[in-house]
Design a protein around this motif. Structure first.
Motif: not given
Length: 168
Positions: A25-27, A80-85, A89-101, A114-119
């Motif tokens: 999904y992320a790739i 089956s995969y839950d796309d919402d989860i 996950k990716w929203l959390y990871l990106i925002l976490d990385w951004l917050f600490y950097n 931008q992330i808000y719109a992209d997601f």
């Protein structure tokens, strides 16, 4: 995605458990480099006594080689995969990385927008998006209002960390 955030496998693996579907999904959305899939396969080879031929093939790829067909073979499409989860996950990871950097960026809250719109405008982060209306009174200055947004951002990360935290 235009915010120049590329999460490394090491960063991701320290934060949460990810599935092969999460990686695919992320790739596909340019959230991570295809190299992350190769690094995950190499890590799996070193951690397990036995791995499938598909994992071995993926681990042997060079970074410039096409990865999609190898990744598709690794993913069990009968599950089956839950796309919402996955998205959360990716929203959390990106925002976490951004917050600490955030100090590395001129306008981290602009990147949040931008992330808000992209997601696709996730409600759970609207409280720290500058242009979204707030139910709270004005703090009296731009600095104090932004501090409140950063506090909300940090609270979101704490909540998501509990949700996705890697079990040790």
């Amino acid at each position: 995605m235009k915010y120049n955030i590329m999460l490394s496998y090491d960063y991701i693996a320290k934060k949460i458990e990810i599935t092969w579907y999460d990686i695919k999904y992320a790739i596909e959305r340019n959230l991570i480099s295809p190299v992350v899939a190769i690094e995950r396969a190499i890590a799996e080879l070193s951690e397990k006594d036995e791995c499938s031929q598909e994992i071995i093939d993926l681990a042997c790829l060079r970074p410039e080689e096409p990865i999609k067909q190898h990744l598709d073979k690794v993913i069990n499409f009968n599950i089956s995969y839950d796309d919402d989860i996955v998205i959360d996950k990716w929203l959390y990871l990106i925002l976490d990385w951004l917050f600490y950097n955030k100090d590395e960026f001129e306008d981290p809250l602009g990147l949040v927008e931008q992330i808000y719109a992209d997601f696709d405008y996730p409600q759970q982060i609207s409280g720290f998006v500058r242009y979204m209306p707030s139910d709270e009174p004005d703090c009296g200055s731009l600095e104090l209002n932004e501090k409140r947004m950063y506090d909300k951002w940090e609270k979101y990360l704490t909540k998501q960390k509990k949700k996705f935290c890697k079990k040790r």
